[in-house]
Enzyme design. Structure first.
Site, PDB file in Angstrom:
ATOM      1  N   CYS A  58      16.839   1.757 -16.367  1.00 48.96           N
ATOM      2  CA  CYS A  58      17.153   2.534 -15.171  1.00 48.96           C
ATOM      3  C   CYS A  58      16.200   3.718 -15.065  1.00 48.96           C
ATOM      4  O   CYS A  58      15.390   3.974 -15.950  1.00 48.96           O
ATOM      5  CB  CYS A  58      18.598   3.015 -15.212  1.00 48.96           C
ATOM      6  SG  CYS A  58      18.946   4.171 -16.563  1.00 48.96           S
TER       7      CYS A  58
ATOM      8  N   CYS B 234      16.234   6.229 -17.965  1.00 45.27           N
ATOM      9  CA  CYS B 234      15.410   5.865 -19.126  1.00 45.27           C
ATOM     10  C   CYS B 234      13.956   6.249 -18.887  1.00 45.27           C
ATOM     11  O   CYS B 234      13.269   6.746 -19.789  1.00 45.27           O
ATOM     12  CB  CYS B 234      15.510   4.364 -19.393  1.00 45.27           C
ATOM     13  SG  CYS B 234      17.184   3.767 -19.774  1.00 45.27           S
TER      14      CYS B 234
ATOM     15  N   ASP C 167      -4.097  -8.150   6.932  1.00 48.50           N
ATOM     16  CA  ASP C 167      -5.427  -8.713   6.779  1.00 48.50           C
ATOM     17  C   ASP C 167      -5.575  -9.760   7.879  1.00 48.50           C
ATOM     18  O   ASP C 167      -4.577 -10.237   8.431  1.00 48.50           O
ATOM     19  CB  ASP C 167      -5.579  -9.342   5.392  1.00 48.50           C
ATOM     20  CG  ASP C 167      -6.898 -10.060   5.227  1.00 48.50           C
ATOM     21  OD1 ASP C 167      -7.935  -9.471   5.574  1.00 48.50           O
ATOM     22  OD2 ASP C 167      -6.896 -11.220   4.777  1.00 48.50           O
TER      23      ASP C 167
ATOM     24  N   ASP D 149      -3.953 -11.969   1.930  1.00 52.15           N
ATOM     25  CA  ASP D 149      -3.994 -13.189   1.118  1.00 52.15           C
ATOM     26  C   ASP D 149      -5.198 -13.305   0.205  1.00 52.15           C
ATOM     27  O   ASP D 149      -5.213 -14.145  -0.683  1.00 52.15           O
ATOM     28  CB  ASP D 149      -3.978 -14.417   2.034  1.00 52.15           C
ATOM     29  CG  ASP D 149      -5.328 -14.670   2.694  1.00 52.15           C
ATOM     30  OD1 ASP D 149      -5.946 -13.684   3.153  1.00 52.15           O
ATOM     31  OD2 ASP D 149      -5.761 -15.831   2.742  1.00 52.15           O
TER      32      ASP D 149
ATOM     33  N   ASP E 204      -7.622  -8.347  -1.326  1.00 49.98           N
ATOM     34  CA  ASP E 204      -6.413  -7.693  -0.822  1.00 49.98           C
ATOM     35  C   ASP E 204      -5.459  -7.307  -1.953  1.00 49.98           C
ATOM     36  O   ASP E 204      -4.534  -6.524  -1.731  1.00 49.98           O
ATOM     37  CB  ASP E 204      -5.659  -8.623   0.142  1.00 49.98           C
ATOM     38  CG  ASP E 204      -6.440  -8.895   1.414  1.00 49.98           C
ATOM     39  OD1 ASP E 204      -7.084  -7.952   1.908  1.00 49.98           O
ATOM     40  OD2 ASP E 204      -6.425 -10.031   1.899  1.00 49.98           O
TER      41      ASP E 204
END
Length: 730
Positions: free
Chosen positions: A30, A33, A438, A622, A626
């Protein structure tokens, strides 16, 4: 004998007098921590950075080089209650998978025991108000004990271990009150059974573990896995290169032995290991893994080539500009690693609420017990009341508030064509106010299409398609698909960098560059009509034809962008493609803000600028170039056709040829965030109402467990509303 721990193999010199070490840390669950670890290590002299990545439980530490021994970091983490070791992707993946399997086994044991104990409890509940004799009731209680005690001992290990570690380091966490509540409930149940009491609380204890394990398992399996990133990058890196050691002699040497100014030979089918410029030869280069472009790029004298690209046809002599760590591929790797280590600004609402949980619950239960004793109650009744307080305030509803919605939304998103790759992606998408696309392969379909196929005679298209089957060039593949040809011509000859040719009935057929087919004039006429068009020519004797090939915009791209704008989301296009091509696509889609010819660094810089201006950015891309931008954005998406690296960096993957999943992600996420907040309000409201009742002594541990379960069921029912979203493209 003292143990000497040498971490030098894992320490990286990052320049400016700084060293860097990545550590895998167990037990990080969490935000509390994370803060505890970062503060603990930042207190060590000369440490300049300590950052935890909750996704893969990876700690990045940077410090000033000198006398500081990195083994101190492991010792400090041990003192804080966390086990750490040098981060190695393969080992980290194995540990993660084993932890997931262990949680699932614990959940299975707890769920099985809960069902059986509840079945045994039913006759006891009914018998207490009818005519059940004490011996029968004791028998059912002891049967419940035989099931619940070993089941709790096994299934409660995740909580017991965590609580023990926290207490040993003189701290507390959410697992401490859970463990105390379960142990006290079981212990009091044994005492009650021995003394032939009417009530035992085995069902309450094991029910608690079942609900809490379900939430923890969901959280464990929703976390982002990014360990494949290093493997995907490594697959692109050639370890050796063919170097000219004299004008007439070559030698294969490690990339580390190559320096700028050297000359290397790159043969057909080889992956380039360096960045440089072609000084001799002619070929075609596949840069799809670097730029996202599917078309091969002509390479001749003066052409820049990059590590990770593939040489397709001819032989090239290249003068080295950068090798090893200085290449574009290495730069992309570094940018991606930095972006993945960046901290998300969206801290989970459940973590915020749960940080206060442990101390408040401990104090409330203790004060309840002491208060009842002070009022004259027996220690037995006071302890039972305190146990009821611990159980009724159990964070089961709080723990399920977020994972329950995430799981249901993940299922709904899957039906809408979206796969989650990150546990908190839904929360971050809900805040998105800017979507950056993109162009190539994202707004457009990844495959090339022949746009003038209808204007080509059928017999010509068939012959061209049969020729195209002999070539691996993506433009030729588009011709083959358009013709639907299935059998290549025999005796085909490929001219490197030019095209393919063959004979049929004594007539020569050619398919390839316009100059190869003597069709330059026709090709220039077509190229002047559309900046995104690529051409491939075909000749049959004196006949000439030119195929216009291009990537088509996704059919629903314009409608999806309009729908995003109507929802108050700004849309931009960032592309590495040519300006005319990007401008053409932006105009067709109605996007005003667009940029062309961008490098990975340029994309990250623009995204960071948007974030500095207070925008929450979702990147949709993609290509390999990128990947760093995807990781740097507040949240990211990639199509399923994306490179493996982009998918690893993306928070979400969308399926199919439509772009509407991007809209679905926004709509579902906004609904999900609303439900998460409602769930947290329900969980907190339940405690506000239930805790006073338990403190007043009106709730036994069994009633407390039932109330706790009821609050969890209410949270789950509210979470189911996440399925009632129907994204519409307008």
């Amino acid at each position: 004998m003292a143990l000497n721990r040498d971490f030098s193999y894992y320490v990286k010199d990052i320049g400016s007098g700084l060293a860097h070490l990545d550590l895998a840390v167990e037990g990080v669950s969490c935000a509390g921590c994370m803060m505890k670890i970062e503060r603990g290590l930042s207190a060590i002299p000369d440490v300049t950075l300590a950052r935890v990545n909750l996704t893969d439980r990876r700690l990045a530490v940077e410090w000033k080089k000198g006398e500081l021994d990195p083994a101190q970091f492991v010792d400090r983490l041990a003192a804080l209650g966390y086990k750490a070791y040098p981060f190695e992707p393969v080992r980290a993946e194995v540990v993660e998978a084993e932890q997931s399997r262990f949680l699932l086994r614990c959940l299975g044991v707890a769920a099985f025991a809960t069902m059986n104990v509840m079945m045994l409890s039913i006759p006891v509940w009914s018998g207490n108000v009818t005519d059940m004799i004490p011996e029968q009731r004791d028998f059912f209680h002891w049967l419940s004990a035989l099931i619940a005690l070993p089941a709790a001992a096994y299934a409660g290990q995740p909580f017991f271990r965590s609580a023990f570690t926290a207490l040993r380091s003189r701290g507390v966490n959410m697992d401490v009150p859970i463990s105390i509540g379960v142990v006290l409930a079981l212990g009091m149940s044994i005492v009650e059974t021995i003394h032939h009491a009417e009530h035992a609380y085995f069902d309450a204890a094991i029910m608690l573990l079942t609900f809490l394990l379900a939430g923890r398992y969901l959280d464990q399996n929703m976390r982002r896995r990014t360990r494949a990133v290093a493997g995907n990058l490594a697959a692109l890196k050639a370890e050796t290169a063919t170097k000219f050691i004299s004008p007439t002699e070559i030698s294969e040497v490690p990339v580390a032995a190559i320096v700028p100014g050297d000359i290397v030979l790159l043969r057909p089918g080889e992956r380039c290991a360096i960045d440089g410029k072609v000084i001799d030869g002619r070929s075609e280069i596949d840069q799809s893994l670097i730029t996202g472009e599917t078309r091969y790029v002509a390479a001749e004298a003066g052409t820049a080539v990059y590590a990770g690209t593939m040489n397709i046809s001819g032989t090239l002599r290249i003068r080295v500009g950068a090798a090893a760590e200085g290449t574009l591929l290495s730069e992309i790797s570094r940018l991606l690693e930095n972006a993945l280590q960046a901290r998300s600004r969206y801290v989970q609402l459940a973590d915020r609420a749960s940080r206060l949980y442990a101390p408040v619950v401990h104090a409330t239960a203790l004060l309840t017990m002491l208060g009842w004793v002070a009022l004259g109650a027996s220690w037995h009744d006071a302890i039972v009341t305190a146990i009821a307080v611990l159980i009724i305030t159990c964070p089961c509803a709080l723990g399920l508030a977020i994972p329950a919605v995430q799981t249901i939304v993940a299922s709904a998103l899957f039906r809408a064509g979206v796969l989650l790759n990150s546990g908190d992606a839904v929360e971050r998408v809900a805040d998105v106010d800017t979507v950056v696309f993109d162009k190539t392969g994202t707004l457009t379909l990844p495959e090339l299409d022949v746009v003038n196929a209808a204007a080509i005679p059928t017999d010509v298209l068939q012959l061209a398609g049969r020729l195209a089957l002999a070539s691996h060039h993506p433009v030729a593949a588009a011709v083959a698909r358009a013709s639907k040809a299935t059998s290549p011509l025999e005796g085909i000859v490929e001219e490197p960098g030019q095209g393919v040719r063959g004979l049929i009935d004594g007539v020569e057929l050619r398919l390839g560059r316009p100059s190869f087919c003597a069709a330059e004039r026709m090709a220039n006429e077509i190229l002047g009509t559309d900046p995104e068009i690529s051409v491939v020519a075909f000749s049959r004797g004196q006949e000439r034809y030119v195929f216009a090939v291009r990537q088509q915009l996704r059919l629903d791209a314009a409608a999806t962008i309009r729908s995003l704008v109507k929802r108050g989301v700004a849309v931009e296009i960032l592309s590495g493609d040519r300006e005319p091509a990007v401008k053409h696509a932006a105009t067709a889609l109605g996007v005003i803000a667009w940029r062309a010819g961008l490098t990975p660094t340029d994309k990250i810089a623009h995204i960071e600028d948007l974030k500095r201006r207070g925008r929450t950015v979702m990147m949709v891309g993609d290509g390999l170039n990128d990947a760093p931008a995807l990781a740097a954005a507040s949240v990211s998406m990639s199509p399923v056709s994306a490179t493996h690296l982009s998918q690893a960096a993306a928070d979400m993957i969308f399926l199919g040829k439509d772009l509407v999943p991007v809209l679905a992600a926004v709509d579902f996420s906004r609904k999900a965030l609303q439900l998460m907040r409602q769930n947290l309000a329900l969980a907190i409201g339940y405690n506000v109402l239930a805790v006073p009742i338990a403190i007043a002594g009106y709730a036994t541990p069994l009633v407390a467990a039932a109330a706790m379960s009821g609050s969890s069921i209410l949270v789950m029912l509210n979470s189911l509303r996440a399925r009632r979203v129907a994204p519409e493209v307008t």
